[in-house]
Design an enzyme around this catalytic site. Sequence first.
Site, PDB file in Angstrom:
ATOM      1  N   HIS A 120      -7.264  -6.935   1.047  1.00 23.90           N
ATOM      2  CA  HIS A 120      -6.172  -5.978   0.839  1.00 23.90           C
ATOM      3  C   HIS A 120      -5.000  -6.236   1.773  1.00 23.90           C
ATOM      4  O   HIS A 120      -3.841  -6.062   1.385  1.00 23.90           O
ATOM      5  CB  HIS A 120      -6.712  -4.564   1.060  1.00 23.90           C
ATOM      6  CG  HIS A 120      -5.683  -3.489   0.953  1.00 23.90           C
ATOM      7  ND1 HIS A 120      -5.000  -3.210  -0.206  1.00 23.90           N
ATOM      8  CD2 HIS A 120      -5.221  -2.592   1.883  1.00 23.90           C
ATOM      9  CE1 HIS A 120      -4.165  -2.192  -0.012  1.00 23.90           C
ATOM     10  NE2 HIS A 120      -4.275  -1.808   1.244  1.00 23.90           N
TER      11      HIS A 120
ATOM     12  N   ASP B 244       0.842  -1.202   0.000  1.00 25.74           N
ATOM     13  CA  ASP B 244       0.000   0.000   0.000  1.00 25.74           C
ATOM     14  C   ASP B 244       0.882   1.260   0.000  1.00 25.74           C
ATOM     15  O   ASP B 244       1.694   1.449  -0.897  1.00 25.74           O
ATOM     16  CB  ASP B 244      -0.957  -0.073   1.197  1.00 25.74           C
ATOM     17  CG  ASP B 244      -2.039   0.979   1.189  1.00 25.74           C
ATOM     18  OD1 ASP B 244      -3.057   0.781   0.503  1.00 25.74           O
ATOM     19  OD2 ASP B 244      -1.858   2.013   1.869  1.00 25.74           O
TER      20      ASP B 244
END
Length: 311
Positions: free
Chosen positions: A291, A126
């Site tokens: 995620h 990320d």
Amino acid sequence: MTEPTLSAAPPTPPIPPAPAAPAIPGFTCRSAPGADGVRLNVAVGGSGTPVVLLHGFPQTHLMWRHVAVELATEHTVICPDLRGYGASDKPAATGAATYSKRTMAADVVELARALGHERFALVGHDRGALVAIRAGLDHPEAVTHLASLDVLPTLDSWDVLRGTTAAVAFHLFLMAQPPGLPEQLIGACPDVFFGHFLDVWARDPAAIPADVRAAYLAASRAAVPSIVADVRASAGIDVEHDRTDRAAGRRLGMPVSVLQQDWGAALGFDAAELWRAWAPDLRHTTVSCGHFMAEEAPGEVSRAVRELLSR
């Protein structure tokens, strides 16, 4: 007259000790220098060739607690909190460069050097992956291998977010606004804001247990201005740096591995094709988890890092 017998007061129950804060087992935390006098909190463990793991949003170095232990059987594993996050320094954003990925990448290189490593492999998730990509572009002499977890390079991220599908990244557009409004809105209910992403981005809620979730929320609550500044930089100066590199034909020369959810199909683009424009030596893998893949599928992430390091 018999005096009444006084019964002894019941003993005061002992106060139970406070639960220990979550940590990466077998790792030691310390403070080490980054760039521009910033101090970074970093957990270090294992021995062998160095691997640096960079966390994402809204997390800290703790997100690597499974992967780091696995890799530490063969490598020196270095898990910092990025500037502005966790227990690292949170300098006020006096300009766009304070939280540019170029500055944050320089933090990583300086940190590794301070720990005795001129060259190292770099893995980012990320926000940390955006820092890792910039480090690979700016410091190819230092980064031997690069892995990115569930993100596109900065320029491509903004380019693919359009129309109604951009709603999945509403937080990026909010935090990209000029200073003032985003900080006030998020600061009014930080646990609700940051907790939203921990809840909706995790396919397996058990992957982030209550104590770890509480640690993430506490760290984010204390870092609203710097987290906003990080994202704001990505909508401005970081895009400029990527455009300059693309125009100059600069690419990532080291072996690159990308693990990504199949959200490209949902948003209408080919993620692997976008990545190939930046990384000639690319292995792109679609993974079946949420995620937070280092917490939801740590075995798969560890295997991918080992495969990368063998190239």
